[in-house]
Design a protein around this motif. Structure first.
Motif, mmCIF file in Angstrom:
data_model
loop_
_atom_site.group_PDB
_atom_site.id
_atom_site.type_symbol
_atom_site.label_atom_id
_atom_site.label_comp_id
_atom_site.label_asym_id
_atom_site.label_seq_id
_atom_site.Cartn_x
_atom_site.Cartn_y
_atom_site.Cartn_z
ATOM 1 N N PHE A 1 -17.535 -27.141 -32.416
ATOM 2 C CA PHE A 1 -17.711 -26.638 -31.029
ATOM 3 C C PHE A 1 -16.712 -25.781 -30.422
ATOM 4 O O PHE A 1 -17.031 -25.230 -29.338
ATOM 5 N N MET A 2 -15.386 -25.635 -30.928
ATOM 6 C CA MET A 2 -14.507 -24.774 -30.382
ATOM 7 C C MET A 2 -14.471 -23.482 -30.862
ATOM 8 O O MET A 2 -13.616 -22.632 -30.423
ATOM 9 N N GLN A 3 -15.094 -23.186 -32.066
ATOM 10 C CA GLN A 3 -15.052 -21.978 -32.607
ATOM 11 C C GLN A 3 -16.682 -21.373 -33.017
ATOM 12 O O GLN A 3 -16.502 -21.134 -34.374
ATOM 13 N N ILE A 4 -17.416 -21.391 -32.190
ATOM 14 C CA ILE A 4 -18.659 -21.212 -32.450
ATOM 15 C C ILE A 4 -18.766 -19.629 -32.670
ATOM 16 O O ILE A 4 -18.486 -18.681 -31.735
ATOM 17 N N GLY A 5 -18.724 -18.922 -33.808
ATOM 18 C CA GLY A 5 -18.815 -17.641 -34.055
ATOM 19 C C GLY A 5 -17.484 -17.180 -34.537
ATOM 20 O O GLY A 5 -17.152 -15.984 -34.731
ATOM 21 N N GLY A 6 -16.667 -18.305 -34.753
ATOM 22 C CA GLY A 6 -15.178 -17.828 -34.992
ATOM 23 C C GLY A 6 -14.201 -17.951 -33.653
ATOM 24 O O GLY A 6 -14.886 -18.559 -32.569
ATOM 25 N N SER A 7 -12.882 -17.932 -33.928
ATOM 26 C CA SER A 7 -11.901 -18.265 -32.720
ATOM 27 C C SER A 7 -12.323 -17.509 -31.480
ATOM 28 O O SER A 7 -12.858 -16.361 -31.578
ATOM 29 N N GLY A 8 -11.989 -18.216 -30.270
ATOM 30 C CA GLY A 8 -12.414 -17.751 -29.077
ATOM 31 C C GLY A 8 -13.830 -17.680 -28.551
ATOM 32 O O GLY A 8 -14.479 -17.350 -27.894
ATOM 33 N N ASN A 9 -14.739 -18.687 -29.364
ATOM 34 C CA ASN A 9 -16.116 -18.657 -29.222
ATOM 35 C C ASN A 9 -16.681 -17.452 -29.435
ATOM 36 O O ASN A 9 -17.363 -16.911 -28.229
ATOM 37 N N SER A 10 -16.583 -16.545 -30.443
ATOM 38 C CA SER A 10 -16.818 -15.255 -30.344
ATOM 39 C C SER A 10 -18.295 -14.993 -30.412
ATOM 40 O O SER A 10 -18.696 -13.813 -29.844
ATOM 41 N N LEU A 11 -19.361 -15.838 -30.796
ATOM 42 C CA LEU A 11 -20.731 -15.755 -30.429
ATOM 43 C C LEU A 11 -20.889 -15.470 -29.096
ATOM 44 O O LEU A 11 -21.919 -14.683 -28.941
ATOM 45 N N SER A 12 -20.268 -16.043 -28.332
ATOM 46 C CA SER A 12 -20.517 -15.926 -26.672
ATOM 47 C C SER A 12 -20.017 -14.170 -26.429
ATOM 48 O O SER A 12 -20.800 -13.686 -25.636
ATOM 49 N N LEU A 13 -18.856 -13.710 -27.017
ATOM 50 C CA LEU A 13 -18.700 -12.538 -26.633
ATOM 51 C C LEU A 13 -19.542 -11.508 -27.283
ATOM 52 O O LEU A 13 -20.017 -10.536 -26.552
ATOM 53 N N LEU A 14 -20.191 -11.678 -28.327
ATOM 54 C CA LEU A 14 -21.199 -10.953 -29.033
ATOM 55 C C LEU A 14 -22.314 -10.733 -28.081
ATOM 56 O O LEU A 14 -22.791 -9.773 -28.171
ATOM 57 N N LEU A 15 -22.695 -12.044 -27.820
ATOM 58 C CA LEU A 15 -24.015 -12.030 -27.303
ATOM 59 C C LEU A 15 -24.036 -11.375 -25.749
ATOM 60 O O LEU A 15 -25.006 -10.769 -25.078
ATOM 61 N N CYS A 16 -22.544 -11.846 -25.025
ATOM 62 C CA CYS A 16 -22.375 -10.748 -23.796
ATOM 63 C C CYS A 16 -22.434 -9.442 -23.936
ATOM 64 O O CYS A 16 -23.162 -8.730 -23.222
ATOM 65 N N ILE A 17 -22.297 -8.799 -25.037
ATOM 66 C CA ILE A 17 -21.987 -7.426 -25.285
ATOM 67 C C ILE A 17 -23.578 -7.022 -25.432
ATOM 68 O O ILE A 17 -23.918 -6.095 -25.003
ATOM 69 N N LEU A 18 -24.330 -7.625 -26.200
ATOM 70 C CA LEU A 18 -25.864 -7.266 -26.548
ATOM 71 C C LEU A 18 -26.619 -7.464 -25.285
ATOM 72 O O LEU A 18 -27.452 -6.722 -25.278
ATOM 73 N N LEU A 19 -26.259 -8.479 -24.419
ATOM 74 C CA LEU A 19 -26.954 -8.589 -23.342
ATOM 75 C C LEU A 19 -26.725 -7.793 -21.987
ATOM 76 O O LEU A 19 -27.594 -7.377 -21.353
ATOM 77 N N PHE A 20 -25.421 -7.535 -21.947
ATOM 78 C CA PHE A 20 -24.888 -6.683 -20.477
ATOM 79 C C PHE A 20 -24.290 -5.210 -20.808
ATOM 80 O O PHE A 20 -24.179 -4.582 -20.064
ATOM 81 N N SER A 21 -24.026 -5.257 -22.232
ATOM 82 C CA SER A 21 -23.379 -3.637 -22.507
ATOM 83 C C SER A 21 -24.233 -2.717 -22.449
ATOM 84 O O SER A 21 -25.430 -2.646 -22.982
ATOM 85 N N LYS A 22 -23.972 -1.491 -21.650
ATOM 86 C CA LYS A 22 -24.597 -0.206 -21.844
ATOM 87 C C LYS A 22 -24.020 0.802 -22.732
ATOM 88 O O LYS A 22 -24.390 1.927 -22.935
ATOM 89 N N GLU A 23 -22.891 0.468 -23.433
ATOM 90 C CA GLU A 23 -22.196 1.250 -24.112
ATOM 91 C C GLU A 23 -22.417 1.317 -25.512
ATOM 92 O O GLU A 23 -22.342 0.131 -26.371
ATOM 93 N N ARG A 24 -22.940 2.350 -26.007
ATOM 94 C CA ARG A 24 -23.410 2.220 -27.336
ATOM 95 C C ARG A 24 -22.753 1.777 -28.353
ATOM 96 O O ARG A 24 -23.055 1.288 -29.549
ATOM 97 N N ARG A 25 -21.426 2.440 -28.531
ATOM 98 C CA ARG A 25 -20.229 2.006 -29.476
ATOM 99 C C ARG A 25 -20.125 0.543 -29.422
ATOM 100 O O ARG A 25 -20.280 -0.033 -30.662
#
Length: 679
Positions: free
Chosen positions: A251-275
């Motif tokens: 439960f503390m490292q879902i997707g890796g340290s820092g709960n990286s899956l949340s960061l990844l989904l945040c980028i896919l949901l809210f980012s407009k930057e193609r890179r």
């Protein structure tokens, strides 16, 4: 006055460069993810022996990753600063191996250095050292080869001392960390100790240090205590603790340290930057097995003051949510220690005694993590709703950077192939054909005794075909213009012995900015003049506008030294770029050559006025003026009406091979003598 780059500029450059480097490593990281996925699939399908081969391949890729990171980072940084990567890479790899091996920063399974942070730091330090000293490959054909050799030996020895010092500093740092680690006294089986444990793991991960390795003793104790508690629970001797190894892993490292899956989904949901979207999609296969290095270094999170906050905060918020859910009985406590690479959601199901409540709890943790990351990520990406106007303005200002990012990656990946082709072409030219010199006369309209030529390099292939100087672009791309200039100087000086220098003939040689700004250039010219027994007064060095735009102190020193030697110095193609009178007045040129583009523009009244104004340069500077590109009788008359007496162009003569140039000079001399005799 030189100003050091701002901290903001350095930071933006770091973010962009690190992103490019890690995107260059995408093939390796994606292959690693595929190997892990196939290995797990084979295990589930009851092919354990075959699965071991894929896991071994994955371990091998993970083992070489830091070394490849060091090499690629060095290659990219050196190429970016126009330094030959083959010079810099050995420096970086030496420092990386020395620091890693001296301090035991190697993998137990392979014995290879395994610290990505050390790989990055050593690559940056090595590239900086070589770029600062402008190291170039040694060329045995150069006259100053021995001097350059000893300079590089001295530089390398100094670099070795720096490497030893860095190894010592790393040793001291690790010793301090050992002391700090020994003094750390908290129990991750308690709420307070667990929060402290998670905070330290996040903080270390945010600066590129593997927290689990750093807190190995704590983690080992946690693992043993968890195993003992699970065994006692199954024996009916003790209740199941909420906190344990499985709690943190599931439960503390879902997707890796820092709960990286949340960061990844945040980028896919809210980012407009193609890179960022490209990076997130590329990292998804890895994150699904809790491998987050691509996000950690590619975004990057490492040393990113904006993203470090949610990276540390998200697991702490998750800790409170998960502990509260289990303490209240909404979710079963963790009964099994799942492997750290077990995919998210499946790990929650297995860890909570095959309960879907564990899956739902992980979904809640990921969702809350997205909310934690969102404001920080939007601020970092420049997509905040509050600052939308500033974002749009910044997007316009940085349009080139954003559009060219993937192009930069493509060019970086294709750089080796491109340079290999260029190198092949240049090598073929050097081995199969020959470089020859052509000479275009400069005619004095009022003084028949004036005789001067501009030398122009051409290439004759093995079939005898003469090619225009398009090869100069290849030499420039290879960073070998200095070597080409030295070769031209030798060719011209060899020809000068056959030319009528006794009658005051001067020969101009074009040199690039790199050559005129190098220390030792004047000494090289003086040495070649002595070698060919030539008077310095017969030589004229021509530099381009770019040299005076640089306002390089070394350029001025070299020009002054050449003139002190007796060599004339001219500025070629003046008016073709952005040089102005102010730039020109900073240097004491003997001759200024006005570019043909100015003469073409003189067909209009404004162009004529400009040309007439430029013709007054000699009144201010005292230098001679040459009109380049004169091709018609009308242009000749106009130039003469402006007070310019020296012309060069096809109206008088095209560039001539040596024999024809000598014949041209001889015929001209004979014509002058016949006129004088008749008079």
């Amino acid at each position: 006055m030189w100003k050091p780059p701002s901290l903001r500029y350095c930071y933006d450059t770091y973010i962009r460069d690190i992103s490019i480097v890690f995107l260059l490593l995408l093939p390796l990281t994606i292959c690693n993810a595929i190997s892990i996925f196939v290995g797990h699939a084979l295990n589930i399908s009851h092919f354990p022996e075959l699965a071991k081969k894929f896991f071994y391949f994955s371990d091998l890729l993970i083992g070489i990753y830091p070394s490849v990171l060091c090499i690629v980072t060095t290659y990219y940084l050196s190429s970016k600063h126009s330094i030959n990567p083959m010079v810099v890479v050995p420096y970086a790899f030496l420092m990386y191996l020395s620091v890693s091996l001296t301090n035991g920063l190697v993998a137990d399974s392979t014995g290879l250095p395994n610290n990505p942070l050390v790989a990055l730091v050593t690559a940056i330090i090595s590239a900086s050292c070589c770029v600062s000293f402008r190291l170039y490959p040694l060329d045995p054909s150069r006259i100053d080869f021995v001097k350059d050799l000893y300079k590089q030996v001295a530089h390398f020895f100094g670099f070795l001392l720096l490497t030893v010092a860095l190894s010592g500093l790393t040793t001291s740092f690790l010793e301090v960390m050992d002391i700090v680690r020994a003094d750390i006294d908290f129990n991750p089986l308690t709420v307070g100790g667990g929060l402290a444990y998670q905070f330290i793991l996040g903080l270390l991960g945010a600066i590129g240090i593997n927290g689990h390795n750093f807190l190995f003793g704590v983690k080992q104790s946690l693992y043993e205590s968890t195993q003992a508690n699970i065994a006692a629970f199954h024996a009916g001797e003790a209740p199941l603790n909420i906190l344990g190894q499985g709690f943190y892993d599931a439960f503390m490292q879902i997707g890796g340290s820092g709960n990286s899956l949340s960061l990844l989904l945040c980028i896919l949901l809210f980012s407009k930057e193609r890179r960022h979207i490209t990076l997130a999609l590329s990292a998804l296969p890895l994150v699904m097995f809790n491998i987050n290095e691509l996000l950690l270094f590619g975004l990057p999170v490492i040393f990113n003051p904006t993203l470090i906050v949610p990276f540390v905060l998200a697991p702490l918020v998750s800790f409170v949510i998960v502990y509260g859910a289990m303490w209240s009985g909404l979710v079963n406590p963790v009964e099994a220690i799942v492997h750290w690479m077990t995919p998210p959601f499946f790990s929650g199901y297995v860890a909570t005694q095959n309960s879907m409540s564990g899956v739902f709890l992980q979904i809640v943790v990921v969702a809350v993590g997205i909310l934690v990351y969102r404001p920080f990520y939007l601020h970092y990406a420049g997509r905040s709703v509050i600052d939308s106007k500033a974002m749009l303005h910044q997007q316009e200002l940085e349009k080139t950077t954003l559009k060219s990012f993937l192009g930069d990656v493509h060019r970086s990946m294709g750089s080796y192939i491109s340079k290999h082709e260029v190198s092949r072409r240049v090598s073929q030219m050097l081995s199969k054909g020959e470089f020859v010199m052509f000479y275009q006369p400069q005619v004095h309209l009022s003084n028949e005794n004036h005789l001067a030529f501009e030398s122009l390099v051409r290439y004759k292939d093995e079939k005898g075909n003469m090619l225009p100087p398009i090869f100069i672009k290849d030499f420039t791309e290879l960073g070998a213009m200095n070597q080409l200039d030295h070769m031209v100087i030798d060719l011209v000086m060899a020809d000068m012995n056959k030319m009528p220098l006794t009658s005051g003939c001067k020969i101009g040689i074009n040199v690039c900015v790199e050559t005129i700004s190098r220390q030792g250039f004047v000494e090289y010219v003086a040495e070649r003049l002595d070698h060919y027994v030539l008077p310095a007064s017969a030589l004229e060095i021509e530099v381009t506008e770019e040299a005076i735009l640089k306002d390089h102190n070394q350029v001025k020193r070299n020009i002054d030294a050449l003139q002190a030697l007796g060599v004339k110095v001219a500025i070629d193609d003046f008016g073709s770029g952005y040089a102005s009178f102010a730039h020109l007045l900073k240097f004491n040129f003997d001759k200024v050559k006005l570019d043909r583009s100015l003469l073409i523009d003189a067909k209009e009244e404004r162009g004529q006025n400009l040309y007439q104004l430029l013709a007054k340069i000699s009144d201010v500077t005292g230098c001679a003026l040459v009109a380049e590109g004169v091709e018609t009788e009308q242009e000749t008359a106009f130039v003469k009406s402006c007070g310019i007496d020296i012309c060069q162009g096809y109206f008088f003569a095209k560039p001539l091979p040596l024999n024809e140039a000598i014949d041209w000079a001889q015929e001209r001399t004979e014509r002058i003598e016949s006129i004088t005799t008749a008079a």
